[in-house]
Design a protein around this motif. Structure first.
Motif, short mmCIF file in Angstrom:
data_model
loop_
_atom_site.label_atom_id
_atom_site.label_comp_id
_atom_site.label_asym_id
_atom_site.label_seq_id
_atom_site.Cartn_x
_atom_site.Cartn_y
_atom_site.Cartn_z
N VAL A 55 0.68 -1.15 -0.02
CA VAL A 55 -0.14 0.12 -0.07
C VAL A 55 0.98 1.25 0.04
N HIS A 56 0.41 2.06 -1.01
CA HIS A 56 1.43 3.52 -1.27
C HIS A 56 0.41 4.63 -0.78
N LEU A 57 1.08 5.58 -0.31
CA LEU A 57 0.16 6.90 -0.32
C LEU A 57 0.51 7.70 -1.60
N VAL A 58 -0.56 8.03 -2.23
CA VAL A 58 -0.29 8.65 -3.57
C VAL A 58 -1.18 10.05 -3.26
N GLU A 59 -0.12 11.07 -3.06
CA GLU A 59 -0.53 12.55 -3.06
C GLU A 59 -0.24 13.49 -4.12
N SER A 60 0.79 12.78 -5.00
CA SER A 60 1.07 13.76 -6.21
C SER A 60 0.76 12.98 -7.37
#
Length: 128
Positions: free
Chosen positions: A83-88
């Motif tokens: 799981v990765h955080l994608v803010e860009s």
């Protein structure tokens, strides 16, 4: 037992995250989920995220950072969620595969509305 490696994107904007509804005919159908999909052989998590999020919700991922690694045994298969955080990202997410999607406030995410394997993701977001 079958092992399935999945890249999952927690698409975040401010205090909200974008989730999609699993089709009724899918495993865990009718539950909300964080978008993503199976990694292809030799594919990095970031490359899988870029491909899957473009296919599923029509965004271009510019960057991500690891959030949590989850291993969940469903009995018939062993699932590994990277799981990765994608803010860009560029674009506005929508259900490209005719699935319902919506922005939800992270504080309002209800674990019972998600597959069991996603509960740890919600906890990780609440502890950020």
């Amino acid at each position: 037992m079958k092992r399935v490696e999945v890249a999952v994107g927690v698409v975040k904007r401010g205090t909200q995250t974008y989730v999609t509804l699993r089709h009724q005919d899918q495993h865990q159908g009718g539950k909300w989920e964080f978008p993503g999909g199976k990694k292809e052989l030799g594919e990095s998590t970031f490359d899988a995220l870029k491909r899957e999020l473009a296919e599923e919700i029509g965004i271009t991922v510019n960057g991500s950072e690891p959030l949590i690694l989850i291993e969940h045994d469903y009995g018939d298969k062993h699932v590994v969620l990277d799981v990765h955080l994608v803010e860009s990202f560029d674009g506005e997410p929508y259900g490209r595969e005719m699935q319902q999607g919506k922005w939800l406030d992270i504080d309002s995410l209800a674990p019972g509305d998600f597959p069991a394997a996603n509960v740890s993701i919600i906890e990780a977001l609440h502890n950020q």
